[in-house]
Design a protein around this motif. Structure first.
Motif, PDB file in Angstrom:
ATOM      1  N   LYS A   2      -3.242  13.174 -36.695  1.00 26.29           N
ATOM      2  CA  LYS A   2      -3.149  12.139 -37.727  1.00 26.29           C
ATOM      3  C   LYS A   2      -3.196  10.744 -37.106  1.00 26.29           C
ATOM      4  CE  LYS A   2      -0.634  14.701 -41.225  1.00 26.29           C
ATOM      5  NZ  LYS A   2       0.541  14.736 -42.067  1.00 26.29           N
ATOM      6  N   ARG A   3      -2.599  10.633 -35.934  1.00 25.87           N
ATOM      7  CA  ARG A   3      -2.567   9.351 -35.258  1.00 25.87           C
ATOM      8  C   ARG A   3      -3.981   8.914 -34.853  1.00 25.87           C
ATOM      9  NH1 ARG A   3       2.028   8.617 -30.897  1.00 25.87           N
ATOM     10  NH2 ARG A   3       3.236   7.779 -32.617  1.00 25.87           N
ATOM     11  N   LYS A   4      -4.808   9.855 -34.381  1.00 29.63           N
ATOM     12  CA  LYS A   4      -6.181   9.542 -33.991  1.00 29.63           C
ATOM     13  C   LYS A   4      -7.001   9.100 -35.208  1.00 29.63           C
ATOM     14  CE  LYS A   4      -6.532  12.488 -29.948  1.00 29.63           C
ATOM     15  NZ  LYS A   4      -7.208  13.611 -29.317  1.00 29.63           N
ATOM     16  N   VAL A   5      -6.818   9.760 -36.333  1.00 29.50           N
ATOM     17  CA  VAL A   5      -7.535   9.394 -37.559  1.00 29.50           C
ATOM     18  C   VAL A   5      -7.095   8.007 -38.024  1.00 29.50           C
ATOM     19  CG1 VAL A   5      -7.852   9.981 -40.020  1.00 29.50           C
ATOM     20  CG2 VAL A   5      -7.917  11.777 -38.302  1.00 29.50           C
ATOM     21  N   GLY A   6      -5.808   7.723 -37.920  1.00 29.51           N
ATOM     22  CA  GLY A   6      -5.284   6.410 -38.291  1.00 29.51           C
ATOM     23  C   GLY A   6      -5.865   5.309 -37.419  1.00 29.51           C
ATOM     24  N   TYR A   7      -5.924   5.573 -36.086  1.00 30.28           N
ATOM     25  CA  TYR A   7      -6.521   4.595 -35.176  1.00 30.28           C
ATOM     26  C   TYR A   7      -8.007   4.405 -35.481  1.00 30.28           C
ATOM     27  CZ  TYR A   7      -2.320   4.571 -32.248  1.00 30.28           C
ATOM     28  OH  TYR A   7      -1.056   4.429 -31.769  1.00 30.28           O
ATOM     29  N   ALA A   8      -8.689   5.501 -35.770  1.00 29.00           N
ATOM     30  CA  ALA A   8     -10.124   5.426 -36.077  1.00 29.00           C
ATOM     31  C   ALA A   8     -10.352   4.599 -37.337  1.00 29.00           C
ATOM     32  CB  ALA A   8     -10.706   6.824 -36.236  1.00 29.00           C
TER      33      ALA A   8
END
Length: 146
Positions: A2-8
């Motif tokens: 979820k953190r990677k999607v948020g950063y993206a």
């Protein structure tokens, strides 16, 4: 994950915002358009008003074809009115110019009376609407310059 999607998503938003700001500040065509009214006094009792177009824009930025075509149409129409009033009529003549902005388009109206070279007094009315893409400024349009 979820953190990677948020950063993206944050990165995508930052890139889109940056592209918008770059376009708006460095690429977009943003002319400054000012119309002023002035009085043409040729002789006693022979006067009419005309519009003075003052325009500034960055010549390094592309001019939209629709804007250029509309500018040419306005200039031709305005010159035709001026020539008509200057060459085809005589004193007494009194034609006023007004302008109205409606939904981003400017409508110019020439209205008054003219005297033909045969001495016949006629009502004069010419109107046209132009879309300058950006709404022009009617700087002191209520004041008539001599």
């Amino acid at each position: 994950m979820k953190r990677k999607v948020g950063y993206a998503l944050c990165g995508l938003i930052a890139v889109l915002l940056s592209l918008f700001l770059i376009y708006d500040n460095f690429i977009a065509f943003k002319p400054v358009i000012i119309f002023q009214r002035f009085r043409v006094n040729i002789e006693e009792d022979y006067n009419f008003e005309a519009a003075n177009l003052i325009m500034a824009y960055d010549e390094q930025r592309p001019v939209p074809a629709a804007f250029a075509e509309n500018e040419i149409n306005y200039l031709e129409w305005s010159n035709d009115i001026f020539d008509d009033l200057y060459y085809n009529y005589m004193a007494p003549t009194d034609v006023k110019l007004s302008a109205a902005i409606n939904q981003g388009k400017v409508t110019f109206t020439y209205q008054g009376y003219v005297t033909t070279k045969q001495g016949e007094k006629l009502d004069y009315f010419k109107e046209a609407t132009f879309d300058f893409i950006k709404v022009p400024e009617m700087k002191n349009f209520d004041k008539v310059y001599d």
